[in-house]
Design a protein around this motif. Structure first.
Motif, PDB file in Angstrom:
ATOM      1  N   UNK A   9      46.813 -45.553  47.853  1.00 17.42           N
ATOM      2  CA  UNK A   9      47.549 -45.526  49.114  1.00 17.42           C
ATOM      3  C   UNK A   9      48.548 -46.671  49.273  1.00 17.42           C
ATOM      4  N   UNK A  10      49.693 -46.333  49.890  1.00 19.11           N
ATOM      5  CA  UNK A  10      50.694 -47.338  50.252  1.00 19.11           C
ATOM      6  C   UNK A  10      51.537 -47.853  49.113  1.00 19.11           C
ATOM      7  N   UNK A  11      51.533 -47.161  47.971  1.00 18.56           N
ATOM      8  CA  UNK A  11      52.244 -47.688  46.793  1.00 18.56           C
ATOM      9  C   UNK A  11      53.022 -46.595  46.066  1.00 18.56           C
ATOM     10  N   UNK A  12      54.005 -47.059  45.299  1.00 18.83           N
ATOM     11  CA  UNK A  12      54.647 -46.209  44.299  1.00 18.83           C
ATOM     12  C   UNK A  12      54.070 -46.633  42.950  1.00 18.83           C
ATOM     13  N   UNK A  21      49.083 -37.821  38.452  1.00 15.98           N
ATOM     14  CA  UNK A  21      48.457 -36.819  39.332  1.00 15.98           C
ATOM     15  C   UNK A  21      47.050 -36.488  38.851  1.00 15.98           C
ATOM     16  N   UNK A  22      46.851 -36.509  37.539  1.00 17.85           N
ATOM     17  CA  UNK A  22      45.537 -36.201  36.980  1.00 17.85           C
ATOM     18  C   UNK A  22      44.454 -37.174  37.403  1.00 17.85           C
ATOM     19  N   UNK A  23      44.831 -38.369  37.865  1.00 18.12           N
ATOM     20  CA  UNK A  23      43.854 -39.368  38.301  1.00 18.12           C
ATOM     21  C   UNK A  23      43.513 -39.256  39.785  1.00 18.12           C
ATOM     22  N   UNK A  24      44.255 -38.423  40.524  1.00 20.82           N
ATOM     23  CA  UNK A  24      44.039 -38.291  41.962  1.00 20.82           C
ATOM     24  C   UNK A  24      42.878 -37.342  42.208  1.00 20.82           C
ATOM     25  N   UNK A  25      41.943 -37.685  43.099  1.00 25.86           N
ATOM     26  CA  UNK A  25      40.800 -36.808  43.387  1.00 25.86           C
ATOM     27  C   UNK A  25      41.243 -35.427  43.881  1.00 25.86           C
ATOM     28  N   UNK A  26      40.478 -34.424  43.549  1.00 30.34           N
ATOM     29  CA  UNK A  26      40.776 -33.059  43.979  1.00 30.34           C
ATOM     30  C   UNK A  26      40.620 -32.921  45.490  1.00 30.34           C
ATOM     31  N   UNK A  27      41.393 -32.007  46.074  1.00 30.95           N
ATOM     32  CA  UNK A  27      41.287 -31.658  47.508  1.00 30.95           C
ATOM     33  C   UNK A  27      41.395 -32.882  48.419  1.00 30.95           C
ATOM     34  N   UNK A 227      54.413 -37.945  46.983  1.00 29.65           N
ATOM     35  CA  UNK A 227      55.654 -37.536  46.317  1.00 29.65           C
ATOM     36  C   UNK A 227      55.519 -37.842  44.833  1.00 29.65           C
ATOM     37  N   UNK A 228      55.419 -36.812  43.975  1.00 27.08           N
ATOM     38  CA  UNK A 228      55.250 -37.053  42.538  1.00 27.08           C
ATOM     39  C   UNK A 228      56.500 -37.606  41.870  1.00 27.08           C
ATOM     40  N   UNK A 229      57.666 -37.449  42.519  1.00 20.92           N
ATOM     41  CA  UNK A 229      58.939 -37.929  41.968  1.00 20.92           C
ATOM     42  C   UNK A 229      59.588 -38.816  43.029  1.00 20.92           C
ATOM     43  N   UNK A 230      59.095 -40.007  43.177  1.00 20.93           N
ATOM     44  CA  UNK A 230      59.447 -40.849  44.320  1.00 20.93           C
ATOM     45  C   UNK A 230      60.934 -41.121  44.420  1.00 20.93           C
ATOM     46  N   UNK A 231      61.605 -41.383  43.280  1.00 17.95           N
ATOM     47  CA  UNK A 231      63.050 -41.580  43.292  1.00 17.95           C
ATOM     48  C   UNK A 231      63.484 -42.668  44.252  1.00 17.95           C
ATOM     49  N   UNK A 232      64.243 -42.297  45.283  1.00 19.66           N
ATOM     50  CA  UNK A 232      64.746 -43.271  46.257  1.00 19.66           C
ATOM     51  C   UNK A 232      63.710 -43.626  47.315  1.00 19.66           C
ATOM     52  N   UNK A 233      62.514 -43.063  47.219  1.00 24.75           N
ATOM     53  CA  UNK A 233      61.375 -43.387  48.098  1.00 24.75           C
ATOM     54  C   UNK A 233      61.567 -42.903  49.542  1.00 24.75           C
ATOM     55  N   UNK A 234      62.410 -41.909  49.744  1.00 27.76           N
ATOM     56  CA  UNK A 234      62.639 -41.419  51.109  1.00 27.76           C
ATOM     57  C   UNK A 234      61.378 -40.803  51.691  1.00 27.76           C
ATOM     58  N   UNK A 243      53.712 -42.794  60.663  1.00 31.36           N
ATOM     59  CA  UNK A 243      52.291 -43.103  60.814  1.00 31.36           C
ATOM     60  C   UNK A 243      51.371 -42.327  59.894  1.00 31.36           C
ATOM     61  N   UNK A 244      51.899 -41.866  58.750  1.00 34.61           N
ATOM     62  CA  UNK A 244      51.068 -41.175  57.769  1.00 34.61           C
ATOM     63  C   UNK A 244      50.705 -42.128  56.630  1.00 34.61           C
ATOM     64  N   UNK A 245      49.596 -41.836  55.945  1.00 32.24           N
ATOM     65  CA  UNK A 245      49.269 -42.556  54.721  1.00 32.24           C
ATOM     66  C   UNK A 245      50.062 -41.919  53.583  1.00 32.24           C
ATOM     67  N   UNK A 246      50.285 -42.655  52.514  1.00 32.73           N
ATOM     68  CA  UNK A 246      51.211 -42.140  51.509  1.00 32.73           C
ATOM     69  C   UNK A 246      51.011 -42.833  50.172  1.00 32.73           C
ATOM     70  N   UNK A 247      51.465 -42.173  49.129  1.00 31.59           N
ATOM     71  CA  UNK A 247      51.652 -42.799  47.821  1.00 31.59           C
ATOM     72  C   UNK A 247      52.523 -41.869  46.981  1.00 31.59           C
ATOM     73  N   UNK A 248      53.065 -42.414  45.896  1.00 40.89           N
ATOM     74  CA  UNK A 248      53.941 -41.630  45.039  1.00 40.89           C
ATOM     75  C   UNK A 248      53.939 -42.141  43.624  1.00 40.89           C
ATOM     76  N   UNK A 249      54.622 -41.401  42.756  1.00 35.60           N
ATOM     77  CA  UNK A 249      54.717 -41.752  41.344  1.00 35.60           C
ATOM     78  C   UNK A 249      56.190 -41.732  40.930  1.00 35.60           C
TER      79      UNK A 249
END
Length: 567
Positions: A9-12, A21-27, A227-234, A243-249
């Motif tokens: 959470x909270x990181x790129x 994505x394979x390391x992220x828990x299911x559901x 966001x699996x393709x964070x890019x510009x992090x929009x 106010x959502x939790x988030x993370x990306x790659x």
């Protein structure tokens, strides 16, 4: 599940999206927004964007399978993709188990100019669900006014509006015969190179407002956005603001670093970049060209120009000595004018004729024809003081919604009726002419005062420090009849002033304000506990106190954004 997600959470995260994505828990996540490479040869810094068709489709299927796995049962998956592989990826998504809810077309202008084919000006946005009947969709967050509300003022209309159409367009004001202002269409600009919103380090940047609508519609506060393709992090920046939790790659280390900094600079509850209503921030092309004295008139202008003598005759026979402003703003006089035009077979719509009448006045043609306007409209400041705020709010709302000047608003009978409807919600019981003429007087006076605005006395600025009184507990009997300034806030939106105004009679203005609060749409998305601040103070020069306070609290906006922009 939140505990298992904590490291993400909270990181790129730097790395290949399929491995990550394979390391992220299911559901475990609620929304995935993906804007992958389109496989069109775009020059990324580390990724080769030109695979063979079969390799690109196999790769796409792999990462989409991981997206399906990590989504919660009620989760949503949004995919942005170009023409080249839109159909193929829709089929792949169906094979994986996704259920398509919408195929949205986001339209924009200023696409890359093409010499050998039509210029591209759209992106496909697929809205997929993991489960066809269990999902999150917040209708009020994206609702728009319906035609019944805007055009027909039908009491049967749903007061919440209706869900927007699945075509989102940037410049409807340039589509004369389509995408009219009263249609249910989303208008969103792409992030061009000159835009303030531009992050500057990634060429394919989505608008924050676009992501905002998707995130607000498909998630709750506290849900997890990926966001699996964070890019510009929009995506992640907007998720944080909402106010959502988030993370990306992200595969590019440079993009990771720059995107991380962009997220750090964002603050929860910050306003999203870009225009929520692009019509408010960009006038129509014709409006711009008119200011620069467009040399080539439109077909209808050419026809009206030929019938100028007939228009002058219609005006002479119906104006009763009043000015052009009065003829346009007064629905009764304007109906007489339009009827006379019909009898003379003057071409064009009612709004065409009204606008051309303005042009004739500005060009001096009416004066050269010997037309005299000697009768004044007898509606003074003391008479309009009680409902002036209603006209002001209606003017700002309509101008933002339609990207129209006050003259344009009153020239078009449909838009003018919507102006009247909004004004009557904030102070009922007045005629259309009273609401409209108040706005015209306000425009004229504001232009004069802004040029000579000076710092107001500290006593007036102290309004912002006054104790807030709930509308529910407000006792009008304790307010004496005196000039003053006042401010409206909501308990749940304490950082925003919904409205700041001034009046010659605080007792009468505040009494009307409080009585209308039960029905007036002070904040388009729900009833709020309204709070009031007021301060008796002499008005030496009309509007100076109000304008100065607005400048101090809103950075020179004439009115507060909470009231002038629809949610």
């Amino acid at each position: 599940m939140q505990t298992e997600l904590e490291p993400f959470l909270g990181k790129i995260h730097h790395g290949d999206c399929i491995e990550c994505l394979g390391k992220v828990p299911s559901n475990s996540v609620d929304l995935v927004f993906a804007d992958p490479p389109f496989n069109i040869g775009y020059q990324y810094d580390v990724y080769e964007d030109q695979l063979e068709d079969s390799k690109y489709l196999n790769w796409s299927a792999e990462w989409m399978k991981e997206v399906h796995r990590i989504l919660d049962r009620k989760g949503a998956f949004w995919l942005a993709i170009g023409d080249e592989y839109a159909a193929e990826l829709k089929v792949e998504a169906k094979k994986i188990g996704f259920h398509m809810r919408n195929w949205v077309v986001w339209y924009y202008t200023f696409g890359v100019h093409c010499h050998s084919k039509f210029t591209r000006s759209h992106v496909h946005l697929f809205y997929f669900l993991k489960h066809p009947k269990e999902f999150t969709f917040h209708f009020p967050q994206v609702a728009v006014p319906s035609a019944r509300q805007l055009v027909y003022n039908d009491k049967r209309a749903n007061p919440e509006g209706r869900s927007p159409d699945d075509t989102w367009i940037l410049r409807p004001q340039d589509c004369i015969d389509g995408f009219q202002a009263d249609e249910d269409t989303w208008y969103l600009p792409r992030v061009a190179g000159t835009f303030k919103e531009r992050a500057g380090f990634h060429g394919c940047q989505m608008p924050e407002q676009l992501l905002g609508r998707i995130i607000e519609a498909c998630t709750n506060v506290g849900d997890v956005v990926v966001d699996p393709f964070s890019g510009s992090a929009t995506t992640l920046t907007v998720a944080k603001k909402l106010g959502r939790k988030f993370f990306g790659f992200e595969l590019s280390k440079d993009y990771v670093d720059r995107g991380t900094q962009r997220i750090k600079n964002a603050v929860e509850n910050d306003q999203l970049e870009g225009a929520e209503q692009p019509r408010a921030s960009a006038p129509g092309t014709y409006a711009h060209l008119t200011k620069t004295r467009l040399q080539e008139p439109t077909l209808i202008e050419t026809e009206l120009n030929r019938e100028a003598t007939g228009l002058v005759e219609a005006f002479v026979n119906t104006h009763r000595g009043f000015s052009v402003d009065r003829i346009i703003a007064d629905p009764i006089l304007n109906e007489d004018f339009q009827t006379h035009c019909e009898r003379l077979s003057i071409p064009g719509s009612e709004s065409d004729r009204n606008r051309f009448l303005f042009r004739m006045r500005k060009s001096g043609r009416l004066k050269r024809a010997g037309v005299l306007t000697t009768v004044r409209t007898d509606l003074g400041w003391q008479q309009i003081d009680e409902f002036l705020h209603a006209s002001e709010i209606a003017w700002n709302r309509i101008s933002h919604l339609y990207s129209a000047s006050l003259d344009d608003i009153f020239c078009d009978p449909r838009i003018a009726r919507e102006f009247d409807r909004i004004a009557s919600q904030f102070m009922p019981g007045r005629s259309s002419l009273e609401y409209r003429w108040s706005a015209l007087k306000l425009r004229k006076e504001t232009g004069v005062r802004r040029k000579n605005l000076r710092n107001v006395a500290p006593a007036v600025e102290s309004l912002l420090k006054q104790k807030k009184i709930s509308f529910k507990n407000f006792d009008i009997e304790k307010i004496r009849q005196a000039a003053g300034v006042y401010a409206v806030k909501s308990e749940s939106e304490l950082s925003k002033y919904l409205y700041i105004g001034e009046t010659h009679d605080l007792n009468k203005r505040l009494a009307g304000l409080v009585s209308a609060a039960g029905v007036a749409p002070w904040y388009d998305y729900g009833k709020l506990d309204l709070q009031l601040q007021f301060l008796p103070v002499p008005i030496t020069t009309r509007l100076t106190n109000q304008l100065t306070l607005l400048q101090k609290t809103q950075g020179s906006h004439w009115n507060c954004k909470a009231l002038t922009m629809s949610k």
